[in-house]
Design an enzyme around this catalytic site. Structure first.
Site, mmCIF file in Angstrom:
data_model
loop_
_atom_site.group_PDB
_atom_site.id
_atom_site.type_symbol
_atom_site.label_atom_id
_atom_site.label_comp_id
_atom_site.label_asym_id
_atom_site.label_seq_id
_atom_site.Cartn_x
_atom_site.Cartn_y
_atom_site.Cartn_z
ATOM 1 N N MET A 1 0.831 -1.203 0.000
ATOM 2 C CA MET A 1 0.000 0.000 0.000
ATOM 3 C C MET A 1 0.860 1.244 0.000
ATOM 4 O O MET A 1 0.738 2.081 -0.878
ATOM 5 C CB MET A 1 -0.927 0.007 1.211
ATOM 6 C CG MET A 1 -1.793 1.226 1.341
ATOM 7 S SD MET A 1 -2.867 1.126 2.781
ATOM 8 C CE MET A 1 -1.677 0.964 4.099
ATOM 9 N N CYS A 2 1.734 1.402 0.977
ATOM 10 C CA CYS A 2 2.577 2.594 1.135
ATOM 11 C C CYS A 2 1.710 3.818 1.462
ATOM 12 O O CYS A 2 0.501 3.821 1.235
ATOM 13 C CB CYS A 2 3.435 2.881 -0.081
ATOM 14 S SG CYS A 2 4.421 1.484 -0.664
ATOM 15 N N ARG A 3 2.336 4.833 2.016
ATOM 16 C CA ARG A 3 1.704 6.123 2.303
ATOM 17 C C ARG A 3 2.752 7.196 2.046
ATOM 18 O O ARG A 3 3.944 6.987 2.266
ATOM 19 C CB ARG A 3 1.239 6.228 3.749
ATOM 20 C CG ARG A 3 0.335 5.112 4.269
ATOM 21 C CD ARG A 3 -1.137 5.330 3.919
ATOM 22 N NE ARG A 3 -1.434 4.853 2.572
ATOM 23 C CZ ARG A 3 -2.653 4.911 2.020
ATOM 24 N NH1 ARG A 3 -3.670 5.438 2.682
ATOM 25 N NH2 ARG A 3 -2.860 4.456 0.807
ATOM 26 N N ASN A 41 3.081 -0.589 7.203
ATOM 27 C CA ASN A 41 3.980 -0.001 6.211
ATOM 28 C C ASN A 41 5.358 0.042 6.862
ATOM 29 O O ASN A 41 5.850 1.099 7.256
ATOM 30 C CB ASN A 41 3.498 1.393 5.815
ATOM 31 C CG ASN A 41 2.152 1.343 5.112
ATOM 32 O OD1 ASN A 41 2.037 0.825 4.007
ATOM 33 N ND2 ASN A 41 1.129 1.858 5.771
ATOM 34 N N ASN A 113 2.925 5.434 -4.592
ATOM 35 C CA ASN A 113 2.097 4.642 -3.694
ATOM 36 C C ASN A 113 1.212 3.774 -4.569
ATOM 37 O O ASN A 113 0.273 4.280 -5.195
ATOM 38 C CB ASN A 113 1.263 5.568 -2.797
ATOM 39 C CG ASN A 113 0.179 4.821 -2.044
ATOM 40 O OD1 ASN A 113 0.250 3.613 -1.851
ATOM 41 N ND2 ASN A 113 -0.846 5.542 -1.627
#
Length: 244
Positions: A1-3, A41, A113
């Site tokens: 996912m990542c942010r 994350n 992302n």
């Protein structure tokens, strides 16, 4: 996912940008609210900012919340423009500092992302589109974000604006395969971002602009960006949102 997050405005510490807020970027590393199936994350992080007009970057392959040394450093560094990201590695790609974002080349900082679906089948075509970028180390990182960055650099070097360069990347990759393409970039004077499959929010205060994957707190003022949009933002131009 990542942010990820981008900031432009008056100078403030990296600590205030990354660690402050009930749902800070650090909090999102272990408890994101808007997930795509991932609860952590924890596969690295990075922060980039500008010193005398040049991008400076700090990256690690460890979870953000475990790095007390960077927490101290972040309190001593001030920036008027910054990009920071936390990583959830896609299966098949290594947990390595070279994969942590933001990527950097020339005046540009870049974060992706998302995920390129069926990457093995389209990698060669993406790299062909990007051309010869042997002098851009981050374009050779062992993950799917790298050729997207390479293509963005080629667009920018060819004269595309910050936002148009990102929009062209999304257009090229979605013409080949599916995936999630929330991109974020800065050149030190402006921010640009895309939404394609994941959340993004903008906050425009009197003298500062933030672009974030998730709101950092519950205060009013966070504006959701519609999916498949391009956001461009700068101190004089404010925030503009266009459909992709």
């Amino acid at each position: 996912m990542c942010r990820h997050l981008g900031y432009i405005g008056p100078e403030r510490t990296l600590h205030s940008l990354i660690y402050e807020g009930e749902y800070s970027l650090e909090h999102q590393a272990y408890a994101p609210r808007m997930t795509q199936g991932n609860l952590l994350n924890a596969d690295g992080y990075g922060a980039g900012w500008y010193q005398d007009g040049e991008p400076v970057r700090f990256r690690r392959a460890q979870p953000l919340w475990t790095d007390q040394s960077f927490r101290e450093i972040a309190g001593a560094v001030r920036a008027s423009c910054a990009v920071a990201a936390i990583r959830s590695a896609t299966i098949g790609f290594p947990v390595d500092e070279s994969c942590a974002q933001p990527f950097r080349e020339g005046p540009w900082l870049f974060s992706h992302n998302g995920k390129v679906e069926g990457f093995a089948g389209v990698e060669a075509k993406l790299r062909e589109l990007a051309g010869d970028l042997a002098g851009v180390p981050d374009a050779r990182a062992p993950l799917d974000s790298a050729p997207l960055f390479a293509l963005a650099v080629r667009n920018w070097r060819g004269g595309a604006s910050l936002g148009d360069g990102l929009a062209a990347v999304v257009g090229a990759v979605t013409g080949l395969t599916g995936g999630r393409y929330n991109l974020l970039a800065s050149d030190g004077t402006a921010l640009a971002a895309t939404t394609w499959g994941d959340s993004l929010f903008v906050r425009e205060d009197a003298d500062a602009i933030r672009i974030v994957s998730e709101p950092l707190d519950d205060r009013p003022g966070w504006r959701p960006v519609p999916d498949r949009s391009l956001v461009t933002a700068g101190p004089s131009s404010g925030v503009r949102i266009d459909s992709l």
